[in-house]
Design a protein around this motif. Structure first.
Motif, PDB file in Angstrom:
ATOM      1  N   VAL A 270       0.504  24.513  63.109  1.00  0.00           N
ATOM      2  CA  VAL A 270       0.118  24.119  61.747  1.00  0.00           C
ATOM      3  C   VAL A 270       1.185  23.185  61.186  1.00  0.00           C
ATOM      4  CG1 VAL A 270      -0.456  24.909  59.427  1.00  0.00           C
ATOM      5  CG2 VAL A 270      -1.015  26.350  61.404  1.00  0.00           C
ATOM      6  N   LEU A 271       0.760  22.003  60.778  1.00  0.00           N
ATOM      7  CA  LEU A 271       1.635  21.032  60.115  1.00  0.00           C
ATOM      8  C   LEU A 271       1.342  21.087  58.618  1.00  0.00           C
ATOM      9  CD1 LEU A 271       0.597  18.305  62.640  1.00  0.00           C
ATOM     10  CD2 LEU A 271       2.940  19.127  62.509  1.00  0.00           C
ATOM     11  N   VAL A 272       2.377  21.114  57.802  1.00  0.00           N
ATOM     12  CA  VAL A 272       2.178  21.296  56.364  1.00  0.00           C
ATOM     13  C   VAL A 272       2.893  20.194  55.578  1.00  0.00           C
ATOM     14  CG1 VAL A 272       2.418  22.854  54.392  1.00  0.00           C
ATOM     15  CG2 VAL A 272       2.046  23.798  56.684  1.00  0.00           C
ATOM     16  N   VAL A 273       2.146  19.591  54.641  1.00  0.00           N
ATOM     17  CA  VAL A 273       2.717  18.625  53.696  1.00  0.00           C
ATOM     18  C   VAL A 273       2.376  19.098  52.286  1.00  0.00           C
ATOM     19  CG1 VAL A 273       2.723  16.250  52.844  1.00  0.00           C
ATOM     20  CG2 VAL A 273       2.524  16.699  55.303  1.00  0.00           C
ATOM     21  N   GLY A 274       3.379  19.176  51.407  1.00  0.00           N
ATOM     22  CA  GLY A 274       3.168  19.541  50.014  1.00  0.00           C
ATOM     23  C   GLY A 274       3.250  18.326  49.101  1.00  0.00           C
ATOM     24  N   PHE A 275       3.351  18.596  47.809  1.00  0.00           N
ATOM     25  CA  PHE A 275       3.463  17.520  46.813  1.00  0.00           C
ATOM     26  C   PHE A 275       4.290  18.041  45.643  1.00  0.00           C
ATOM     27  CE2 PHE A 275       2.624  14.328  43.776  1.00  0.00           C
ATOM     28  CZ  PHE A 275       1.995  13.256  44.384  1.00  0.00           C
ATOM     29  N   ASP A 276       5.358  17.348  45.328  1.00  0.00           N
ATOM     30  CA  ASP A 276       6.246  17.580  44.184  1.00  0.00           C
ATOM     31  C   ASP A 276       7.699  17.411  44.596  1.00  0.00           C
ATOM     32  OD1 ASP A 276       4.417  18.100  42.110  1.00  0.00           O
ATOM     33  OD2 ASP A 276       4.281  20.229  42.660  1.00  0.00           O
ATOM     34  N   ASP A 277       8.098  18.029  45.728  1.00  0.00           N
ATOM     35  CA  ASP A 277       9.487  18.077  46.172  1.00  0.00           C
ATOM     36  C   ASP A 277      10.353  18.814  45.169  1.00  0.00           C
ATOM     37  OD1 ASP A 277      11.578  17.696  47.957  1.00  0.00           O
ATOM     38  OD2 ASP A 277      12.151  15.760  47.112  1.00  0.00           O
ATOM     39  N   LEU A 278       9.884  19.980  44.756  1.00  0.00           N
ATOM     40  CA  LEU A 278      10.711  20.863  43.951  1.00  0.00           C
ATOM     41  C   LEU A 278      11.754  21.513  44.841  1.00  0.00           C
ATOM     42  CD1 LEU A 278       7.905  22.445  41.753  1.00  0.00           C
ATOM     43  CD2 LEU A 278       9.467  20.593  41.143  1.00  0.00           C
ATOM     44  N   ARG A 279      12.770  22.101  44.225  1.00  0.00           N
ATOM     45  CA  ARG A 279      13.920  22.555  45.004  1.00  0.00           C
ATOM     46  C   ARG A 279      13.560  23.601  46.063  1.00  0.00           C
ATOM     47  NH1 ARG A 279      15.238  24.468  39.633  1.00  0.00           N
ATOM     48  NH2 ARG A 279      14.688  26.682  39.397  1.00  0.00           N
ATOM     49  N   GLY A 280      12.539  24.418  45.822  1.00  0.00           N
ATOM     50  CA  GLY A 280      12.174  25.447  46.784  1.00  0.00           C
ATOM     51  C   GLY A 280      11.646  24.905  48.089  1.00  0.00           C
ATOM     52  N   ALA A 281      11.182  23.652  48.120  1.00  0.00           N
ATOM     53  CA  ALA A 281      10.585  23.100  49.338  1.00  0.00           C
ATOM     54  C   ALA A 281      11.583  23.064  50.485  1.00  0.00           C
ATOM     55  CB  ALA A 281      10.035  21.699  49.066  1.00  0.00           C
ATOM     56  N   ARG A 282      12.831  22.787  50.191  1.00  0.00           N
ATOM     57  CA  ARG A 282      13.829  22.666  51.265  1.00  0.00           C
ATOM     58  C   ARG A 282      14.390  24.020  51.683  1.00  0.00           C
ATOM     59  NH1 ARG A 282      17.242  18.982  47.343  1.00  0.00           N
ATOM     60  NH2 ARG A 282      15.080  18.612  46.781  1.00  0.00           N
ATOM     61  N   TRP A 283      14.043  25.083  50.930  1.00  0.00           N
ATOM     62  CA  TRP A 283      14.552  26.407  51.258  1.00  0.00           C
ATOM     63  C   TRP A 283      13.620  27.194  52.179  1.00  0.00           C
ATOM     64  CZ3 TRP A 283      15.860  27.818  45.493  1.00  0.00           C
ATOM     65  CH2 TRP A 283      16.932  27.018  45.068  1.00  0.00           C
ATOM     66  N   LEU A 284      12.389  26.705  52.349  1.00  0.00           N
ATOM     67  CA  LEU A 284      11.459  27.400  53.227  1.00  0.00           C
ATOM     68  C   LEU A 284      11.898  27.266  54.679  1.00  0.00           C
ATOM     69  CD1 LEU A 284       8.128  26.253  51.542  1.00  0.00           C
ATOM     70  CD2 LEU A 284       9.084  28.571  51.516  1.00  0.00           C
ATOM     71  N   THR A 285      11.314  28.088  55.550  1.00  0.00           N
ATOM     72  CA  THR A 285      11.607  28.029  56.981  1.00  0.00           C
ATOM     73  C   THR A 285      10.317  27.769  57.750  1.00  0.00           C
ATOM     74  OG1 THR A 285      13.401  29.632  56.687  1.00  0.00           O
ATOM     75  CG2 THR A 285      12.623  29.256  58.930  1.00  0.00           C
ATOM     76  N   PRO A 286      10.208  26.565  58.362  1.00  0.00           N
ATOM     77  CA  PRO A 286      11.131  25.429  58.284  1.00  0.00           C
ATOM     78  C   PRO A 286      11.023  24.726  56.933  1.00  0.00           C
ATOM     79  CG  PRO A 286       9.166  24.801  59.486  1.00  0.00           C
ATOM     80  CD  PRO A 286       9.013  26.274  59.209  1.00  0.00           C
TER      81      PRO A 286
END
Length: 332
Positions: A270-286
């Motif tokens: 599963v490849l995932v792309v979000g929208f916003d780039d809030l700070r929590g996005a970089r804390w997820l794994t991966p």
């Protein structure tokens, strides 16, 4: 020259006393919201012009800018507040944080009138006609940040390239080897969500004509997105790679939870792309690949438009649009 409309005329039209009219127009007193709205509507209908010497601060006299949001203390509002505060300080203004409460007697427009603010930024809010009227009658300009509806009622608005961002997500997922595609759409379908949806579909048609695409609805939250995505992820066949574009980072986090619940690996299956780039996005794994929305810069642009207007400039008649950019991380 026609006679000036008096308080007595407004009182007669609204069916209230002159004292009630005076308190309603000045934003003072403990009045029922319906009464205040009735008085303001009567004043607008009659063309009443308040005498600046009659009390209250004229707009802009306090060198304040109001930021009105439906909520504070989350990642989005923190970004908005930081950008608005910096721009206000640079122009020599103070920023007032005002929360719109979903209750009938919330009189935030009247509180802003009493303060004599130079202008108001409304973030992710669709103001009612009476709310706008209360500010317009006092000569207080309004800028909409990320308006929920396509029509901005003639107001200046600040937004981002939602449609182009959705198209960039489609191209990226195709380039990264997705064989099937999924959209997680926000409900209600606000203007920016519709634009992201349309952009993704257009982009996918260009790079993968006829590709298998499933759309899921969620309430802009992680829990609903997890519930919507779980059956889709569970139905993946061996060798398939599902490319998912969620119209917000929070909904994309729900896709992460659905992947964990169904044993699907990100980014292998599963490849995932979000929208916003809030700070929590970089804390997820991966860490999450997402479309960076320049939230701080958008808030700063809204405040700058108001402080420039207070100095004599015209508010822009067309939307102020700031670009998105794709931030590639481990989820793709």
């Amino acid at each position: 020259m026609p006679d000036r409309v008096t308080l007595a005329a407004v009182a007669a039209a609204a069916g209230v006393s002159v004292g009630t009219v005076s308190r309603a127009l000045a934003g003072r007193g403990d009045l029922a919201p319906a009464t205040r709205r009735r008085v303001l509507a009567a004043a607008r209908s009659l063309g009443y012009a308040k005498d600046p010497a009659g009390g209250g601060r004229p707009p802009g006299s306090a060198r304040l800018v109001d930021l009105v949001l439906g909520w504070y203390h989350n990642a989005y509002s923190d970004e908005v507040t930081a950008g608005a505060r910096s721009a206000a300080a640079a122009a020599g203004y103070d920023l007032v944080l005002t929360e719109e409460r979903d209750i009938p007697d919330d009189d935030w427009p009247m509180r802003i009138r009493r303060r004599g603010s130079a202008g108001v930024v409304l973030g992710l809010i669709s103001p009612t006609a009476s709310q706008l009227g209360a500010l317009t009658d006092a000569g207080i300009p309004v800028v909409l940040m990320d308006p929920q509806a396509e029509s901005s009622r003639g107001l200046t608005s600040v937004r981002t390239t939602d449609r182009e961002g959705g198209a960039a997500a489609a191209r990226h997922l195709a380039e990264r080897g997705a064989t099937r595609f999924a959209l997680v759409l926000g409900s209600p379908p606000y203007r920016y969500g519709r634009a992201r949806n349309a952009g993704f579909r257009e982009g996918l048609r260009l790079v993968r004509p006829g590709a298998d695409l499933v759309a899921m609805q969620a309430d802009w939250g992680a829990a609903a997105a997890r519930e919507a995505a779980t059956p889709v992820l569970r139905g993946l066949k061996p060798g398939e790679r599902l490319g998912v574009f969620a119209c917000s980072d929070e909904m994309a986090a729900g896709v992460y939870a659905a992947a964990a619940a169904t044993g699907r690996r990100i980014p292998d299956e599963v490849l995932v792309v979000g929208f916003d780039d809030l700070r929590g996005a970089r804390w997820l794994t991966p860490p999450m690949t997402t479309l960076h929305q320049p939230i701080r810069e958008m808030a700063a642009a809204a405040v700058t438009a108001l402080t420039d207007a207070a100095a004599g400039a015209e508010l822009p008649s067309s939307p102020i649009v700031l670009p998105t950019r794709l931030i590639e991380r481990g989820s793709t």
